[in-house]
Design an enzyme around this catalytic site. Sequence first.
Site, PDB file in Angstrom:
ATOM      1  N   TYR A 202      -7.702  -6.486  11.143  1.00  0.00           N
ATOM      2  CA  TYR A 202      -6.861  -5.353  11.550  1.00  0.00           C
ATOM      3  C   TYR A 202      -6.922  -5.150  13.067  1.00  0.00           C
ATOM      4  O   TYR A 202      -5.888  -5.136  13.745  1.00  0.00           O
ATOM      5  CB  TYR A 202      -7.331  -4.104  10.816  1.00  0.00           C
ATOM      6  CG  TYR A 202      -6.464  -2.878  11.032  1.00  0.00           C
ATOM      7  CD1 TYR A 202      -5.119  -2.873  10.666  1.00  0.00           C
ATOM      8  CD2 TYR A 202      -6.997  -1.715  11.589  1.00  0.00           C
ATOM      9  CE1 TYR A 202      -4.327  -1.747  10.853  1.00  0.00           C
ATOM     10  CE2 TYR A 202      -6.205  -0.583  11.772  1.00  0.00           C
ATOM     11  CZ  TYR A 202      -4.883  -0.604  11.406  1.00  0.00           C
ATOM     12  OH  TYR A 202      -4.097   0.517  11.592  1.00  0.00           O
TER      13      TYR A 202
ATOM     14  N   ARG B  28     -10.680   5.853   2.264  1.00  0.00           N
ATOM     15  CA  ARG B  28     -10.998   6.509   3.529  1.00  0.00           C
ATOM     16  C   ARG B  28     -11.734   7.817   3.269  1.00  0.00           C
ATOM     17  O   ARG B  28     -11.705   8.369   2.173  1.00  0.00           O
ATOM     18  CB  ARG B  28      -9.741   6.692   4.367  1.00  0.00           C
ATOM     19  CG  ARG B  28      -9.405   5.372   5.036  1.00  0.00           C
ATOM     20  CD  ARG B  28      -8.281   5.483   5.996  1.00  0.00           C
ATOM     21  NE  ARG B  28      -7.006   5.420   5.326  1.00  0.00           N
ATOM     22  CZ  ARG B  28      -5.858   5.194   5.953  1.00  0.00           C
ATOM     23  NH1 ARG B  28      -5.847   5.011   7.247  1.00  0.00           N
ATOM     24  NH2 ARG B  28      -4.733   5.147   5.285  1.00  0.00           N
TER      25      ARG B  28
ATOM     26  N   LEU C 206      20.776  -5.761   5.803  1.00  0.00           N
ATOM     27  CA  LEU C 206      21.260  -4.884   6.881  1.00  0.00           C
ATOM     28  C   LEU C 206      22.746  -5.072   7.170  1.00  0.00           C
ATOM     29  O   LEU C 206      23.348  -4.264   7.873  1.00  0.00           O
ATOM     30  CB  LEU C 206      20.459  -5.126   8.171  1.00  0.00           C
ATOM     31  CG  LEU C 206      19.027  -4.592   8.183  1.00  0.00           C
ATOM     32  CD1 LEU C 206      18.330  -4.969   9.481  1.00  0.00           C
ATOM     33  CD2 LEU C 206      18.989  -3.076   7.982  1.00  0.00           C
TER      34      LEU C 206
ATOM     35  N   LYS D 196      -3.736  -5.962  15.492  1.00  0.00           N
ATOM     36  CA  LYS D 196      -3.073  -4.859  16.194  1.00  0.00           C
ATOM     37  C   LYS D 196      -3.119  -5.078  17.707  1.00  0.00           C
ATOM     38  O   LYS D 196      -2.173  -4.736  18.419  1.00  0.00           O
ATOM     39  CB  LYS D 196      -3.719  -3.515  15.834  1.00  0.00           C
ATOM     40  CG  LYS D 196      -3.219  -2.942  14.510  1.00  0.00           C
ATOM     41  CD  LYS D 196      -1.737  -2.579  14.576  1.00  0.00           C
ATOM     42  CE  LYS D 196      -1.234  -1.908  13.316  1.00  0.00           C
ATOM     43  NZ  LYS D 196       0.242  -1.854  13.242  1.00  0.00           N
TER      44      LYS D 196
ATOM     45  N   THR E 272      -6.141   9.942  10.740  1.00  0.00           N
ATOM     46  CA  THR E 272      -5.095  10.864  10.286  1.00  0.00           C
ATOM     47  C   THR E 272      -5.274  11.111   8.795  1.00  0.00           C
ATOM     48  O   THR E 272      -5.717  10.213   8.071  1.00  0.00           O
ATOM     49  CB  THR E 272      -3.711  10.223  10.549  1.00  0.00           C
ATOM     50  OG1 THR E 272      -3.655   9.856  11.926  1.00  0.00           O
ATOM     51  CG2 THR E 272      -2.572  11.175  10.232  1.00  0.00           C
TER      52      THR E 272
ATOM     53  N   TYR F 239       7.503  -8.840  24.891  1.00  0.00           N
ATOM     54  CA  TYR F 239       8.940  -8.652  24.664  1.00  0.00           C
ATOM     55  C   TYR F 239       9.535  -7.718  25.701  1.00  0.00           C
ATOM     56  O   TYR F 239      10.664  -7.898  26.153  1.00  0.00           O
ATOM     57  CB  TYR F 239       9.212  -8.119  23.238  1.00  0.00           C
ATOM     58  CG  TYR F 239       9.754  -9.212  22.361  1.00  0.00           C
ATOM     59  CD1 TYR F 239       8.902 -10.210  21.896  1.00  0.00           C
ATOM     60  CD2 TYR F 239      11.107  -9.289  22.044  1.00  0.00           C
ATOM     61  CE1 TYR F 239       9.389 -11.253  21.128  1.00  0.00           C
ATOM     62  CE2 TYR F 239      11.599 -10.324  21.284  1.00  0.00           C
ATOM     63  CZ  TYR F 239      10.736 -11.302  20.829  1.00  0.00           C
ATOM     64  OH  TYR F 239      11.234 -12.341  20.083  1.00  0.00           O
TER      65      TYR F 239
ATOM     66  N   ALA G 257       3.269   1.012  16.075  1.00  0.00           N
ATOM     67  CA  ALA G 257       2.204   1.925  15.638  1.00  0.00           C
ATOM     68  C   ALA G 257       0.892   1.172  15.704  1.00  0.00           C
ATOM     69  O   ALA G 257       0.482   0.506  14.754  1.00  0.00           O
ATOM     70  CB  ALA G 257       2.478   2.413  14.224  1.00  0.00           C
TER      71      ALA G 257
ATOM     72  N   THR H  30       0.841  -1.217   0.000  1.00  0.00           N
ATOM     73  CA  THR H  30       0.000   0.000   0.000  1.00  0.00           C
ATOM     74  C   THR H  30       0.868   1.256   0.000  1.00  0.00           C
ATOM     75  O   THR H  30       0.374   2.334  -0.298  1.00  0.00           O
ATOM     76  CB  THR H  30      -0.960   0.044   1.216  1.00  0.00           C
ATOM     77  OG1 THR H  30      -0.195  -0.143   2.411  1.00  0.00           O
ATOM     78  CG2 THR H  30      -2.038  -1.013   1.120  1.00  0.00           C
ATOM     79  N   GLY H  31       2.128   1.138   0.338  1.00  0.00           N
ATOM     80  CA  GLY H  31       3.046   2.278   0.249  1.00  0.00           C
ATOM     81  C   GLY H  31       3.354   2.565  -1.210  1.00  0.00           C
ATOM     82  O   GLY H  31       3.014   1.778  -2.092  1.00  0.00           O
TER      83      GLY H  31
HETATM   84  N1  UDP Z   1     -17.135   7.178   5.230  1.00  0.00           N
HETATM   85  C1  UDP Z   1     -18.112   7.855   4.504  1.00  0.00           C
HETATM   86  N2  UDP Z   1     -17.917   8.017   3.180  1.00  0.00           N
HETATM   87  C2  UDP Z   1     -16.814   7.559   2.512  1.00  0.00           C
HETATM   88  C3  UDP Z   1     -15.806   6.885   3.273  1.00  0.00           C
HETATM   89  C4  UDP Z   1     -16.017   6.700   4.623  1.00  0.00           C
HETATM   90  O1  UDP Z   1     -19.126   8.284   5.054  1.00  0.00           O
HETATM   91  O2  UDP Z   1     -16.722   7.767   1.279  1.00  0.00           O
HETATM   92  C5  UDP Z   1     -17.333   7.039   6.689  1.00  0.00           C
HETATM   93  C6  UDP Z   1     -17.112   5.636   7.245  1.00  0.00           C
HETATM   94  O3  UDP Z   1     -18.293   4.874   7.166  1.00  0.00           O
HETATM   95  C7  UDP Z   1     -16.708   5.964   8.676  1.00  0.00           C
HETATM   96  C8  UDP Z   1     -15.953   7.287   8.572  1.00  0.00           C
HETATM   97  O4  UDP Z   1     -16.371   7.856   7.324  1.00  0.00           O
HETATM   98  O5  UDP Z   1     -17.842   6.166   9.480  1.00  0.00           O
HETATM   99  C9  UDP Z   1     -14.458   7.138   8.590  1.00  0.00           C
HETATM  100  O6  UDP Z   1     -14.122   6.155   7.655  1.00  0.00           O
HETATM  101  P1  UDP Z   1     -12.650   5.830   7.243  1.00  0.00           P
HETATM  102  O7  UDP Z   1     -12.710   4.711   6.248  1.00  0.00           O
HETATM  103  O8  UDP Z   1     -11.933   7.061   6.819  1.00  0.00           O
HETATM  104  O9  UDP Z   1     -11.915   5.359   8.569  1.00  0.00           O
HETATM  105  P2  UDP Z   1     -12.367   4.536   9.879  1.00  0.00           P
HETATM  106  O10 UDP Z   1     -12.374   5.555  10.959  1.00  0.00           O
HETATM  107  O11 UDP Z   1     -13.719   3.934   9.679  1.00  0.00           O
HETATM  108  O12 UDP Z   1     -11.309   3.513  10.028  1.00  0.00           O
END
Ligand code: UDP
Length: 330
Positions: A164, A205, A79, A168, A194, A178, A133, A48-49
Site C-alpha cells: 500500500y 481498522r 463511457l 501510493k 478517517t 503526468y 487520493a 472492498t466497496g
Molecule cells: N489497532 C488496535 N486494535 C484493533 C485494530 C487496530 O489497537 O482492533 C491499532 C493498530 O495497531 C494501529 C491503530 O490501532 O496502531 C490504527 O489501526 P488501523 O488499522 O485503524 O489503521 P492504521 O492507522 O494502522 O492504518
Amino acid sequence: MSAKVVLPVTMKGKTVLVAGGAGFVPSHLVELYLELGARVIAVDNFITGSPANIEHLKSHDHFKFIEANIYEVDLEKPLSSIDGKIDYIFSMASPASPIDFSKIPLEIMRVNSEGTLKMLELAHKHGARFLEASTSEVYGDPEVHPQEESYVGHVNPIGPRSCYDESKRFAEALTMSYHRKYGVDTRIVRIFNTYGPRMRPDDGRVIPNFINQALKGEDLTVYGDGSQTRSFCFVTDLVNAIHNVMFSNDTTPFNIGNPDEYSIRACAEEIIKVLGSRSKIIENPLPKDDPKRRRPNIGKLQAISNYRPVVTFEDGIKRTAEFFRKKSCH
Ligand code: UDP
C-alpha cells in the site's frame, strides 16, 4: 503561496467520475457532488466497496454506476453513452485497511499503479482535473511529528504494509509526472485516519473494531500497549477537505484529516465511555511496522481555505455506532 480556494456554488452541467465510488469515503463524495447538481459516474468492482453504499443513489437521474475493475477494463465502451466531457476525476479505488494488505496485496499494487495510470490517461484525454487520493502511509513510521507535506517519509519497502505505502508513493509520482510531462491539472491529498458510517464492520481498522466490540460487550482489542497514536477525522469533514483541495489551484500534496491526536488506549476508553459499554480492554500483539505516532499538520490547507474539521470525536463515534447498530439489525 497559492490563491484562496473558491468553492463552486453549483456544479450543474459538470461531470464527475469517482473511481472506487462504492467505497466508504468515495460514496460520501459521490453524494456531495450529486447534491451540488453534478452528473456523477461511480466505478467500482466491489472488492472492498459495497452495493449498499450506493443503493440509495441508484434512482438518482444524475447518477451512473459502472461495475468494473479500473485496471482491467477499458472504460471507453461504458463511457461512450455519456455525452460531453468528464470535468473532474477522483482516483479513490484502492483498498486501504491493513487487513487488506495481507489478503489482496497484488490487487492493491495494481490498482494504485495500472489503475491510476488509466485514470490519468482518461483525465488527459478529457482535459479533466484529476485528484489522487493518497495517504498518510506515504510517511511510513514517521520520524517527524506532526507530519508536514515536506516530510519525505520513512517507509519500509519490503514490510507488510509496503504494497500500500509504496504503491501510493508510486501513484503520487505518476500523478506529478503526468502533470509535468502533459500538463494534466492534478491534485493530491494525503488522507489520515478517517472513520464514519459505511465502514465495513469487519474491515479490521481500529474504530469499527472497537465500536462493534463495545456494542457487543466484548473486550476491546488494543494492539501492543496502546501508546501508539492516531488522529481521527469524521468522514464528512474529510470529504469537505477533499472538495477544498480539488478547488484549490495547488498541484502539490495536501495533508487532510483532523489533528486531534489520541493514544489507541485513550481511544478505546473514550469509545467505552461514549457508548456506555461494560466492555474491558485487553492487549493483543502489535502488528509489525505499526506506525508509532501519526498526526497531520493541516496548516497548508487551512492557509488557503476555510477548512476546519467540525465533528467532535464523541459525536462522530455516536453517529458511526448508530450506523453499525442499524446494519446489524438488517
Ligand atoms: N489497532 C488496535 N486494535 C484493533 C485494530 C487496530 O489497537 O482492533 C491499532 C493498530 O495497531 C494501529 C491503530 O490501532 O496502531 C490504527 O489501526 P488501523 O488499522 O485503524 O489503521 P492504521 O492507522 O494502522 O492504518
